[in-house]
Write an enzyme that holds these catalytic residues in place. Structure first.
Site, PDB file in Angstrom:
ATOM      1  N   SER A 175       0.725  -1.345   0.015  1.00 12.62           N
ATOM      2  CA  SER A 175       0.101  -0.145  -0.011  1.00 12.62           C
ATOM      3  C   SER A 175       0.894   1.153  -0.125  1.00 12.62           C
ATOM      4  O   SER A 175       2.062   1.097   0.562  1.00 12.62           O
ATOM      5  CB  SER A 175      -0.893   0.107   1.206  1.00 12.62           C
ATOM      6  OG  SER A 175      -1.614   1.348   1.660  1.00 12.62           O
TER       7      SER A 175
ATOM      8  N   TYR B 146      -1.079  -0.677  10.368  1.00 13.23           N
ATOM      9  CA  TYR B 146      -1.415  -0.818   8.939  1.00 13.23           C
ATOM     10  C   TYR B 146      -0.192  -0.246   8.170  1.00 13.23           C
ATOM     11  O   TYR B 146       0.248  -0.951   7.176  1.00 13.23           O
ATOM     12  CB  TYR B 146      -2.718  -0.109   8.387  1.00 13.23           C
ATOM     13  CG  TYR B 146      -2.933  -0.761   6.904  1.00 13.23           C
ATOM     14  CD1 TYR B 146      -3.415  -1.954   6.678  1.00 13.23           C
ATOM     15  CD2 TYR B 146      -2.902   0.126   5.878  1.00 13.23           C
ATOM     16  CE1 TYR B 146      -3.743  -2.337   5.443  1.00 13.23           C
ATOM     17  CE2 TYR B 146      -3.152  -0.112   4.565  1.00 13.23           C
ATOM     18  CZ  TYR B 146      -3.623  -1.465   4.143  1.00 13.23           C
ATOM     19  OH  TYR B 146      -3.628  -1.877   3.292  1.00 13.23           O
TER      20      TYR B 146
END
Length: 250
Positions: A146, A159
């Site tokens: 990501s 995350y």
């Protein structure tokens, strides 16, 4: 690598991006193992559609990638069912939206779960497939990270850190597994229609889309096509390609 007749294991293959990756690979003649954690019916539906649409072999496999013995069993089951394993796509992920400044909500339990699925899970899978690919003399591993791994953004600190770790794991495993196995990474920005996005607040989604140069989310098919390119390549390894409509440059 010639993709026709190759076998791919796609973790999270029943998810929004995972399904696109499965279809993009199957369109190239790749047989697909669709790995899921909980949604058996959905994963079996994806496998059935792949078989009927592309005339390839496809099957759904359950696995908790945070469970080491379960990962080893998965690799054994896939290689037994298909006879080989050429491609691993680490797409399965977990997130929980927690503002960066809300450290009280970032509990060790949340941290541990995110790390177990997003970072340790891909490491377990990579270690499990490495000897199979080495024995075959070829293999491709593609990690789905990501842009949160390249900039302090995203749904939570845990995350973002897990995805930064996955990006560096890509580099390290490229060194460890060369020359037989090539390891690369796709780092998407905001994607519509995924479980990860569904966990975000609406203002986070709008802010991410509006802050990109192209003023829209990243495209899942663009990401899936990049996965295919990374499976086909013969001379790219250890690299991370960002697909985010123009938000993060690295």
């Amino acid at each position: 690598m010639d993709l026709k007749g190759a076998v791919a294991l796609v973790t999270g293959g029943n998810g929004g991006l995972g399904q696109r990756i499965c279809h993009a690979l199957a369109q190239e003649g790749v047989h697909v193992a669709v790995m899921y954690a909980r949604s058996r019916e959905q994963a079996e539906g994806v496998a059935g559609e792949l078989k009927s649409r592309y005339q390839i072999n496809a099957k759904a496999f359950p696995c908790d990638i945070a469970d080491g013995p379960a990962v080893d069993r998965l690799i054994g089951e896939v290689t037994k069912a298909f006879g080989r394993l050429d491609i691993l796509v680490n797409d399965a992920a977990y997130n929980q939206s927690i503002p960066f400044n809300d450290l009280d909500s970032l509990t060790l339990e949340v941290w541990d779960k995110i790390m177990a699925v997003n970072l340790t899970g891909p490491m377990r899978l990579t270690k499990a497939v490495a000897p199979v690919m080495k024995a075959q003399g070829q293999g491709r591993i593609v990690n789905i990270a990501s842009v949160a791994g390249l900039s302090p953004t995203g749904s939570s600190i845990a995350y973002a850190v897990s995805k930064a770790g996955l990006i560096h794991l890509t580099r390290c495993m490229a060194v460890a597994l060369a020359p037989e196995t090539l390891v690369n990474c796709v780092a998407p920005g905001l994607l519509d229609g995924t479980r990860a996005t569904a966990n975000l607040k609406s203002e986070q989604i709008e802010r991410a889309a509006s802050s990109s140069l192209l003023k829209k989310p990243a495209d899942k098919d663009d990401c899936a096509d990049m996965v295919v390119a990374m499976c086909r390549t013969e001379t790219m390894t250890g690299q991370t390609v960002v697909i985010d409509a123009g938000r993060v440059f690295h």
